[in-house]
Design an enzyme around this catalytic site. Structure first.
Site, PDB file in Angstrom:
ATOM      1  N   HIS A   1     -18.395 -69.798  81.875  1.00 46.28           N
ATOM      2  CA  HIS A   1     -16.923 -68.904  82.619  1.00 46.28           C
ATOM      3  C   HIS A   1     -16.087 -69.128  81.720  1.00 46.28           C
ATOM      4  O   HIS A   1     -16.709 -68.683  80.129  1.00 46.28           O
ATOM      5  CB  HIS A   1     -17.113 -70.792  83.252  1.00 46.28           C
ATOM      6  CG  HIS A   1     -16.632 -71.430  84.173  1.00 46.28           C
ATOM      7  ND1 HIS A   1     -16.755 -71.836  85.353  1.00 46.28           N
ATOM      8  CD2 HIS A   1     -18.557 -70.763  84.823  1.00 46.28           C
ATOM      9  CE1 HIS A   1     -17.585 -71.919  86.190  1.00 46.28           C
ATOM     10  NE2 HIS A   1     -18.659 -70.955  85.861  1.00 46.28           N
TER      11      HIS A   1
ATOM     12  N   GLU B   1     -12.758 -70.543  80.641  1.00 45.27           N
ATOM     13  CA  GLU B   1     -12.108 -71.276  79.640  1.00 45.27           C
ATOM     14  C   GLU B   1     -13.219 -71.240  78.286  1.00 45.27           C
ATOM     15  O   GLU B   1     -13.616 -72.056  77.690  1.00 45.27           O
ATOM     16  CB  GLU B   1     -12.110 -72.288  80.696  1.00 45.27           C
ATOM     17  CG  GLU B   1     -10.989 -72.432  81.970  1.00 45.27           C
ATOM     18  CD  GLU B   1     -11.689 -71.684  82.781  1.00 45.27           C
ATOM     19  OE1 GLU B   1     -10.826 -71.542  83.919  1.00 45.27           O
ATOM     20  OE2 GLU B   1     -13.309 -71.350  82.830  1.00 45.27           O
TER      21      GLU B   1
ATOM     22  N   CYS C   1     -12.450 -75.605  87.030  1.00 44.10           N
ATOM     23  CA  CYS C   1     -13.842 -76.387  88.031  1.00 44.10           C
ATOM     24  C   CYS C   1     -14.441 -77.165  87.095  1.00 44.10           C
ATOM     25  O   CYS C   1     -13.428 -77.337  85.911  1.00 44.10           O
ATOM     26  CB  CYS C   1     -14.685 -75.294  88.024  1.00 44.10           C
ATOM     27  SG  CYS C   1     -16.129 -74.759  86.881  1.00 44.10           S
TER      28      CYS C   1
ATOM     29  N   CYS D   1     -15.600 -76.869  83.174  1.00 44.68           N
ATOM     30  CA  CYS D   1     -14.288 -76.374  82.166  1.00 44.68           C
ATOM     31  C   CYS D   1     -13.283 -77.796  82.605  1.00 44.68           C
ATOM     32  O   CYS D   1     -13.102 -77.674  81.260  1.00 44.68           O
ATOM     33  CB  CYS D   1     -13.795 -75.352  82.935  1.00 44.68           C
ATOM     34  SG  CYS D   1     -14.975 -73.988  83.347  1.00 44.68           S
TER      35      CYS D   1
END
Length: 161
Positions: free
Chosen positions: A61, A63, A91, A94
């Site tokens: 992801h 992040e 999410c 993260c």
């Protein structure tokens, strides 16, 4: 003279523009267009965009990639005093990484009603049971961030028909 709030809003927009640039890189690679930057002492120390499909890695992801790059940039395991700007509400994975990295502040663009865990479905950054809390600001350039993601899914659905 500009107010502190106005100054912060302008600064937040500046860094969110950088996160949106990362999101557009994800879009160009056929990824869900989410981008992130980590800022410390008024400079970007880490950048990331979704690379889940390209890296065949469910943890890739924006992040996570930006946090890792920032930690390597400073050669530290924690990012105390740094802020992360991301185009979409993080999410749970993260959000947990943001807390564990000891980031000072999280700024995100649009909410994610299906998997966001920084206010939508839960709030990991402000969970009093954890040993660190992260200040959260949301809605910075929300329309631009949301439009990028929604347009991606409209095109994806049309292609998959």
């Amino acid at each position: 003279m500009e107010s502190v709030a106005g100054g912060r809003r302008d600064t937040d927009r500046r860094w969110m523009e950088a996160a949106l640039k990362e999101a557009r890189l994800a879009l160009d690679e056929g990824e869900v267009p989410v981008g992130a930057v980590v800022v410390f002492e008024n400079r970007i120390i880490g950048r990331g965009h979704n690379q889940i499909e390209g890296l065949r890695d469910p943890t890739a992801h924006a992040e996570i990639i930006a946090i890792g790059a920032a930690a390597r940039s400073l050669n530290v395991p924690r990012l105390t005093g740094a802020s992360i700007y991301t185009t979409m509400e993080p999410c749970p994975m993260c959000a947990g990484a943001i807390v564990h990295a000891r980031l000072r502040r999280l700024v995100f663009g649009c909410t994610d009603e299906k998997s966001g865990y920084c206010g939508s479905l839960g709030n990991i950054p402000d969970d009093p049971r954890l040993n660190h809390r992260v200040s959260v600001s949301s809605g910075i350039m929300a329309i631009e961030c949301a439009t990028l993601v929604s347009d991606f899914f409209v095109k994806l659905r049309a292609t998959n028909r």
